[in-house]
Write a protein that holds these residues in place. Structure first.
Motif, PDB file in Angstrom:
ATOM      1  N   GLY A 299       7.264  -6.489  -8.348  1.00  0.00           N
ATOM      2  CA  GLY A 299       6.052  -5.850  -7.857  1.00  0.00           C
ATOM      3  C   GLY A 299       6.262  -4.382  -7.601  1.00  0.00           C
ATOM      4  N   THR A 300       5.234  -3.748  -7.059  1.00  0.00           N
ATOM      5  CA  THR A 300       5.270  -2.326  -6.729  1.00  0.00           C
ATOM      6  C   THR A 300       4.907  -2.173  -5.260  1.00  0.00           C
ATOM      7  N   TRP A 301       5.758  -1.501  -4.514  1.00  0.00           N
ATOM      8  CA  TRP A 301       5.550  -1.297  -3.085  1.00  0.00           C
ATOM      9  C   TRP A 301       5.882   0.143  -2.706  1.00  0.00           C
ATOM     10  N   THR A 302       5.444   0.536  -1.517  1.00  0.00           N
ATOM     11  CA  THR A 302       5.825   1.860  -1.021  1.00  0.00           C
ATOM     12  C   THR A 302       7.285   1.829  -0.599  1.00  0.00           C
ATOM     13  N   ASN A 303       7.921   2.978  -0.653  1.00  0.00           N
ATOM     14  CA  ASN A 303       9.311   3.071  -0.213  1.00  0.00           C
ATOM     15  C   ASN A 303       9.442   2.730   1.268  1.00  0.00           C
ATOM     16  N   TYR A 304       8.404   3.041   2.032  1.00  0.00           N
ATOM     17  CA  TYR A 304       8.406   2.710   3.462  1.00  0.00           C
ATOM     18  C   TYR A 304       8.534   1.202   3.667  1.00  0.00           C
ATOM     19  N   GLU A 305       7.749   0.430   2.932  1.00  0.00           N
ATOM     20  CA  GLU A 305       7.819  -1.036   3.025  1.00  0.00           C
ATOM     21  C   GLU A 305       9.175  -1.555   2.580  1.00  0.00           C
ATOM     22  N   LEU A 306       9.706  -0.990   1.507  1.00  0.00           N
ATOM     23  CA  LEU A 306      10.975  -1.482   0.975  1.00  0.00           C
ATOM     24  C   LEU A 306      12.120  -1.222   1.942  1.00  0.00           C
TER      25      LEU A 306
END
Length: 335
Positions: free
Chosen positions: A150-157
């Motif tokens: 998937g694609t997520w924000t770096n903050y979430e990761l």
């Protein structure tokens, strides 16, 4: 005037936000063209939209439960806007990392504070779930020992790594430098101050609506604007601009933009609501963690319900007050 644009609170809110930025010299870094209010455009909108998701809506249990407690996180999304690292919209760039090297992955996520990443993740042990996966039927959260792309924000990761996830591989990362200030924060704080100082309930609701309604417009790509034309002689010029007649009553004709065509608006910049929603979901996740999973019933964007009564109030946000906590004698939970 013969033509009336049907106005909505969302349109009022986005216009208020843009006008606020336009009048503040310190916030004009968001614009390409200041007089027209044209915000710097997102270059890779399709990739960014892969990371754009709404709030968490999930049922943890089904059935009828007694003595449930509803916890409402007041002004969650306005608060989240004050917490993001605001991107310099003109600094967008893409890195084709294509790596499985754990050291490179860790260094990239730590270095690029503002970004979105296409990657392969593994939920090693997290029971509640933090990284949502988009499907045609809505979002879901991978269970422990499950992989997902998937694609997520770096903050979430970065948060997910702390919470039992592994980032197994990265395909690409789109990044931005940080802007000199967060223009959303000043707008939200001013609207919030007006909201709490007004005595009339309608005024309070108006400012609350401005705070909650402006962000979604920043990610809107299709123009669903409807126009009522009283003079039939004007119909042709709207038909030539991709409007379609959808309703006619007497001399009033209503036209609507062709939904099959995209119209990029002057304020289109989806990375902003993408970052805000990610922060809001992480805040919600941290609150869910404080409750035993067997007590969780469901969560809906900015509120969650748990079994058993819970009487304490927890202050978490400086921009607003506290959680609103309501005891519910009986509740039905359905998937």
């Amino acid at each position: 005037f013969p033509v009336t644009i049907l106005c909505t609170i969302n349109q009022i809110a986005i216009n208020a936000l843009i006008n606020y930025w336009r009048k503040k010299p310190e916030h004009q870094h968001v614009f390409w063209k200041i007089p027209e209010g044209e915000i710097k455009r997102t270059l890779r909108s399709q990739e960014i939209h892969q990371a754009y998701r709404g709030g968490r809506v999930e049922s943890f249990q089904t059935g009828t439960f007694n003595n449930a407690t509803l916890i409402d996180m007041n002004s969650l999304y306005p608060y989240a806007t004050t917490q993001i690292h605001f991107p310099d919209l003109g600094s967008e760039r893409i890195n084709w990392l294509k790596t499985t090297n754990q050291k490179e992955i860790q260094e990239a996520l730590e270095k690029e504070k503002i970004g979105i990443t296409r990657c392969l993740i593994m939920n090693n042990c997290n029971q509640i779930g933090l990284l949502p996966i988009r499907t045609p039927n809505g979002n879901y959260y991978p269970i422990p020992n499950q992989q997902a792309i998937g694609t997520w924000t770096n903050y979430e990761l970065r948060e997910a790594i702390k919470e039992g996830y592994s980032i197994l591989a990265i395909e690409w990362m789109i990044t931005w430098k940080e802007a000199p200030n967060n223009p959303l924060k000043d707008f939200m704080l001013e609207m919030y101050h007006k909201r709490i100082t007004k005595h009339d309930e309608h005024d309070k609701y108006f400012y609350k609506s401005l705070m909650n309604s402006c962000l979604g417009k920043l990610a809107q790509t299709k123009n669903s604007q409807e126009i009522v034309v009283d003079d039939v002689e004007q119909a042709e010029k709207y038909l030539n601009r991709n409007y379609q007649i959808i309703k006619g009553i007497g001399l009033n004709y209503m036209y609507k933009k062709d939904a099959n065509q995209e119209y990029t608006k002057r304020y289109y910049t989806p990375i902003i609501p993408t970052l805000v929603n990610a922060v809001a979901r992480v805040i919600m996740y941290r609150e869910l963690k404080k409750i035993r999973k067997q007590d969780l019933l469901y969560t809906h964007t900015h509120k969650h319900t748990q079994a058993h009564t819970h009487t304490s109030t927890r202050s978490i946000h400086s921009i607003h007050s506290i959680h609103s906590i309501h005891s519910i004698h009986s509740i039905h939970s359905i998937r």
